[in-house]
Design a protein around this motif. Sequence first.
Motif, mmCIF file in Angstrom:
data_model
loop_
_atom_site.group_PDB
_atom_site.id
_atom_site.type_symbol
_atom_site.label_atom_id
_atom_site.label_comp_id
_atom_site.label_asym_id
_atom_site.label_seq_id
_atom_site.Cartn_x
_atom_site.Cartn_y
_atom_site.Cartn_z
ATOM 1 N N PHE A 35 -20.032 46.381 38.353
ATOM 2 C CA PHE A 35 -19.552 46.772 40.029
ATOM 3 C C PHE A 35 -18.130 46.354 39.923
ATOM 4 C CE2 PHE A 35 -21.804 50.994 40.814
ATOM 5 C CZ PHE A 35 -21.035 52.136 40.125
ATOM 6 N N ALA A 36 -18.778 45.326 40.814
ATOM 7 C CA ALA A 36 -17.386 44.121 41.343
ATOM 8 C C ALA A 36 -16.328 43.296 39.791
ATOM 9 C CB ALA A 36 -18.206 42.795 41.765
ATOM 10 N N ARG A 37 -17.033 43.281 38.747
ATOM 11 C CA ARG A 37 -15.948 42.841 37.520
ATOM 12 C C ARG A 37 -15.476 43.947 37.114
ATOM 13 N NH1 ARG A 37 -21.807 39.769 34.945
ATOM 14 N NH2 ARG A 37 -20.919 37.782 35.863
ATOM 15 N N THR A 38 -15.730 45.286 37.296
ATOM 16 C CA THR A 38 -14.705 45.796 37.253
ATOM 17 C C THR A 38 -13.633 46.299 38.055
ATOM 18 O OG1 THR A 38 -15.388 48.310 38.343
ATOM 19 C CG2 THR A 38 -16.743 47.933 36.239
ATOM 20 N N GLY A 39 -13.921 45.686 39.591
ATOM 21 C CA GLY A 39 -12.858 45.217 40.235
ATOM 22 C C GLY A 39 -12.979 46.768 41.804
ATOM 23 N N ALA A 40 -14.380 46.951 41.604
ATOM 24 C CA ALA A 40 -14.498 47.634 42.617
ATOM 25 C C ALA A 40 -14.979 47.133 43.841
ATOM 26 C CB ALA A 40 -15.976 48.517 42.072
#
Length: 257
Positions: A35-40
Amino acid sequence: MNATPTGTAVTSPTRKVGLVTGGGSGIGRATAIEFARTGAAVAVLDIDEDAAAETTEMITKEGGEALSGRVDIGDEDSVRAAIQHTVAAYGGLDYAVNNAGLSSHFRQLDEMTAAEFEQVVHVNLTGTFLCMKYELPLLTGGGAIVNVASNGGVSVIPHAPAYVAAKHGVVGLSKAAAVDYAPAGIRVNALCPGPTRTPGFEKIAAGTPMIETLEAGTPLGRLALPQEAAAAAVWLCSDAASFITGVALSVDGGRLA
């Protein structure tokens, strides 16, 4: 709870917010990182607060934005407080992956006590219900929920009656919510991983031929990595899956086929 947000400001109108229970290890940790790697921005919640904090540190070291906190999904007050903390920190919620759960007592039904049965069902099924109860009202502008069930939610794992019953219930609960909340633009799906090489699974399998036996029964010839289940969970939350709701998606290397 530990709140260690970094990166995009919490007031950003375009930044999405994801929540992952059981985010301290295995599929949950891999999902939070993805999720974090998607920018969330990600709320990493786990009954083991130290493990959740480790996941958060992994995310922030990559330049992502995350907070960590403790949640016992079998306790309604704990669930409510963890979700309220997420919203207070980030101003809303777009995605939730309800991954936390309890593994099975491996014995036949007539050998189980009622307390053992109720414990497995309470954590895995009632716990998922409690998470959804407090997540769904926050997704009024759309959003998505993924409930992590298991291949045991769509087939049978021998000598695991309580676990199979609970995970079938998670699939049914996901489908019911998908229909009821579709008019609000909210999508709800179940993810059904097959055997996955998480730290917990590796511990259970240690010293046994379990992994080799399961690999032999998997058409792709190996077990899943946590990152592969995580990729499916994050995809189900994404706009790429915008017309998918009410499904139970198996990630099992072809085992059910």
